[in-house]
Structures are given as structure tokens and as C-alpha cells.
Design an enzyme around this catalytic site. Sequence first.
Site, PDB file in Angstrom:
ATOM      1  N   ASP A 208      -5.118   8.185  -5.563  1.00  0.00           N
ATOM      2  CA  ASP A 208      -6.271   9.011  -5.216  1.00  0.00           C
ATOM      3  C   ASP A 208      -6.073   9.652  -3.846  1.00  0.00           C
ATOM      4  OD1 ASP A 208      -9.081   9.753  -5.933  1.00  0.00           O
ATOM      5  OD2 ASP A 208      -9.536   8.659  -4.085  1.00  0.00           O
ATOM      6  N   GLU A 257      11.777  -2.086  -7.516  1.00  0.00           N
ATOM      7  CA  GLU A 257      12.113  -3.496  -7.709  1.00  0.00           C
ATOM      8  C   GLU A 257      11.945  -3.920  -9.165  1.00  0.00           C
ATOM      9  OE1 GLU A 257       9.472  -5.675  -5.217  1.00  0.00           O
ATOM     10  OE2 GLU A 257      10.317  -4.921  -3.329  1.00  0.00           O
TER      11      GLU A 257
END
Length: 552
Positions: A208, A257
Site C-alpha cells: 500500500d 529466501e
Amino acid sequence: MPPSRSGEAAWWRQAVVYQIYPRSFADADGDGIGDIRGIRSRLPYLRALGIDAVWLSPFYPSALADGGYDVDDYRDVDPRLGTLDDVDALIADLHAAGIRIVIDIVPNHTSDRHAWFREAVGAAPGSAARDRYHFRDGNGAEGAQAPTDWVSAFGGPAWERTDDGQWYLHSFAVEQPDLNWSNPEVRGDFVRTLRFWADRGVDGFRIDVAHMLTKDLTEPLPDRSTLDTLPQDGRHPLIDRDDVHDVYAQWRAVFDEYDPPRTAVAEAWVAQHRIPRYASGEGLGQAFNFDLLEADFDAAQFRRIVTENLELARTSGSSTTWVLSNHDVVRHPTRYGLPHPDRGSDRRPVLKHGTEWLLSGGTQPPLDRDRGARRARAATLFLLGLPGSAYLYQGEELGLHEVAEIDDAHRQDPTFFRSPGVDVGRDGCRVPLPWTAAGSSFGFGADGAHLPQPEWFAAVAVDVEEADPDSSLQLYRNALAARRALQTEESLAWIETGRDDVLSFRRPNGWRVTTNFGVEPVAFDASDVVIASGEVVAGRLPGETTAWTRGG
């Protein structure tokens, strides 16, 4: 974590992502508010629609000062919507159905009920707790005047005074204090939030107001008139600063990751040439392109926008995104059925397009509902034929118009309350969906809905449209099924039509997408139509209609 699926790390590049505004999608417990179990109950509908991913607007604990974008706790679920176990079950259900999940992250501000902010207002000026936000002393006698005359995005002052006399910055609602992204504790906590959800199986994140996190509030602060004239070139005090990309580089390391890497898309209202950095592989990876959402139903505008944004995507190495409606704007069938707005110099005029109509209760200017619906079907089919990802907003597949029939007593949007008589707010696109033609809430829940639904919802309910082969819902389902054949190379070739009001392009699989933006039929080879937004007969493509054909 879902298992790695070889070759699907870039699933997002041409995905169809369906935005769910949870409080208005489906209500399983009958309290009038949509919830997580309600979404799970509609999984067959989502599967039949043919989407690739769901984007969930905020479902976190919230006072709903801004529809859930005022977040009390980023690692929990609003008890009115469910529990963490419910979200885990939803993630598992979606993955089992082959549907990914993207969730909203709201990093510019917290709620004023967040534990950090409660600690801050109870702490002394200059404390570590206050440093997580932007607190300042006021001006004038006893600091009674705000630090600046800035205004918030929702209207009214951008500063609010606390009981001890200091002021805090809120770029949006007063209940949404801005975080201080120069504070390492803020940065570290959001990394923990990203890992919390990624570990639970979330596939991606919608960020956002991604362009507003970092700020430079070095004294002296400019006044509003000066602030509005400063170039947004990476050094603006509040907007699209270059240093925000240090945050996203850290987030990209976290996303990578995971196997497959987690995705992200930036909501960044910035100049076009500034978008690629948000969408780069070293940053969030993708950024919203709102240009079609801002455009009139106009061939020249559509062609320019597509050409420019495909080039921007090549610059960033990302894919572009296409969107016509979301939870912040008037639904596109209504926009297309109203007279074109006087755009002036406003960067975001579409957010105001329809305001006059809404303020009049949906009477002035007159809305041509049929024309708006026809144009919306054509624009949607044009959009779905483009390379890149497509973002759909719940209910647009039903051809829903904006709901104007909401009286002031039922409104919820802070924009309405902070600018009465000027901006009616966004409630009209957030009205709970109609699932059945009958029932007190049209099948949304057992009894009632948190925003009033109009009587005309009965004619566009899911059960009605499922029984109609020519409905908007069936068009979306058929188009999404056919679109699978287009998801090859992310390119297109324009075909000159000899007409200013007709666009046509060919995709690498040989299919051709043609849209007549005019009102009169045009000559058209209809021998091998895959799908069309209106009836194609006698070698003529009707006005305000799109068709896909094989070859040609």
C-alpha cells in the site's frame, strides 16, 4: 510453505489476480460483515472463474477508520473476520485449488490503536517510543499551531495534536499515524511481518502507498504551497524518495529466501519514468499501472498507454499490470456510462470521476447504464488480451455498477466525513456482493449487510448470471479460459486498421484482438471468432465491442 514448483517462480508475470475486499465478499457467520470462512465457502466460484491468484485486502484487527487500512496488528486477524487458523485453512484451500494468495501490507502508517502508538502517546516527547512515528512540537504560542499547514489525502489537516501538546503526522486519516522509516526498529519489525506471512504460505504482497514510506522532516519544514511546487525527483520530502528503495532492497532479500521467491507489487502513484525502479528485480518486482484505469474509453489513449507501459516493463525487466477497477475508484461500467470528465491537470482525475453523480444520488449527470456496461465488457476483453498480469476487482465479473443509493447515515469512508459535500467517498464500490437474487442480503450472509445493497442487485446476482450464457460472468469465465492460450511471449504487434477508432493487435500465438471504440459497426472478418464482448454478425464488428480471432 507450499512446495517448490519447478518453472513457476515467475507465475505472477501474466497472472489474473482477483482482489477480494473481505468485509464485502461473503459472510459465513451472519453478522453482516464478510469473513475468512465466507471466502472459503466461495472457493468453487473462484475456481470456476479461472483466476490464478487472490489478493486479499486487509483482514487485520482494525477499528475500520479506513476500511481496514488502519491496522492494529500486522500479524493477527480481526476477530470479526476469523482467526489465524482460518487464514491458514484458506491458504491451504487456495493452494489445493491451484490458486495463489497475495495479501495487503500497509507500511506507511499504523492504526492509532496499534501497541506502538499507544505506547508513543503515553511516552514523553523525544522518547524512543515516539521516534517510531513523526512527532513534532507545534508553532505559535505554547505550540498550539500545527507544525505545517499540510493537508491529508482524506481532507483536513495532516497533523493531530496529542494531550501533551505535541503533534503527529498522518498523511491519511487521523487514526492512521505515519511511521518513521528512518527508525531501524520499524524496518526490522516489517521484515518480521513479511516472514510471518511468507512462512504461513502467502505467495506475495501488495504494498500500500509504496511511494510514501520514507520522509525527510528536517527543519525548517516547507509550507503547503512550497511543498506542492517541489519536483518529485527522488528528493521530495514526502513522496517517491530515492531512499525508499533501500527498504525494498532489504525486502527483496527476504522474498528471495523462499522457494519459489515471494512476489510483491507496488501501489506507487509516481511519474512514469519513476515506476521501473519499484518494479525491478532488485526491488518489489512489479508495480501497478493505473493508466488504463485513468483513461477514457478512447482508442488513442488505450494505444498510447499500452505502448508506453510495455516499454516501461522492458526497462524494469518486469511485466506490466492492467487494472480497470479496485476498492478505491468508481467501478468502470459506471465511469464509462458517464460523460467524460474535465480532466484538467489532475494526475488522478479518475478518482474524482463520478463524484458529482454520486453526490446527486446517482441522478446527475445521467448515467447510460447499458452503454457503460457495453464499454466495460469491451475494455475488459481488450485488457485480458494484453501481455502482462491482469488485476480484477470483486464483482466486476458481474458487470456491477457503482452503488449510488447510500444515505449519509450508512456511509463509512473517512473521505466522506472529512470532506462533506465535496467527496462522497468510496463506499459505492465496496457494497457486499449479490450471490442470489433472493434473500435479505442477496445471499451475502444470513441477515443484512454492513452497507446497504440496492434492489437492482437482484438482476445481477451470481445465480442469475450463471444461468445466462450471455451474462457478464460467463464472458469473464470464457475469456479467462481462452486467455491461457495467450500466455506465451509477453509481446504484441499492432495491426493498422485505417481507422482512428479501431485498435487491433496480434499476440505471438497468432490470435488477434480487435476493439471498435466507435459507435458504428466496422467491416470485420468474423470467420474464426474465439470470443467477443458483443454479437458479431454478417462480417461486422459492432460499436464499443472487442473480439478475439484466430489468425487473420
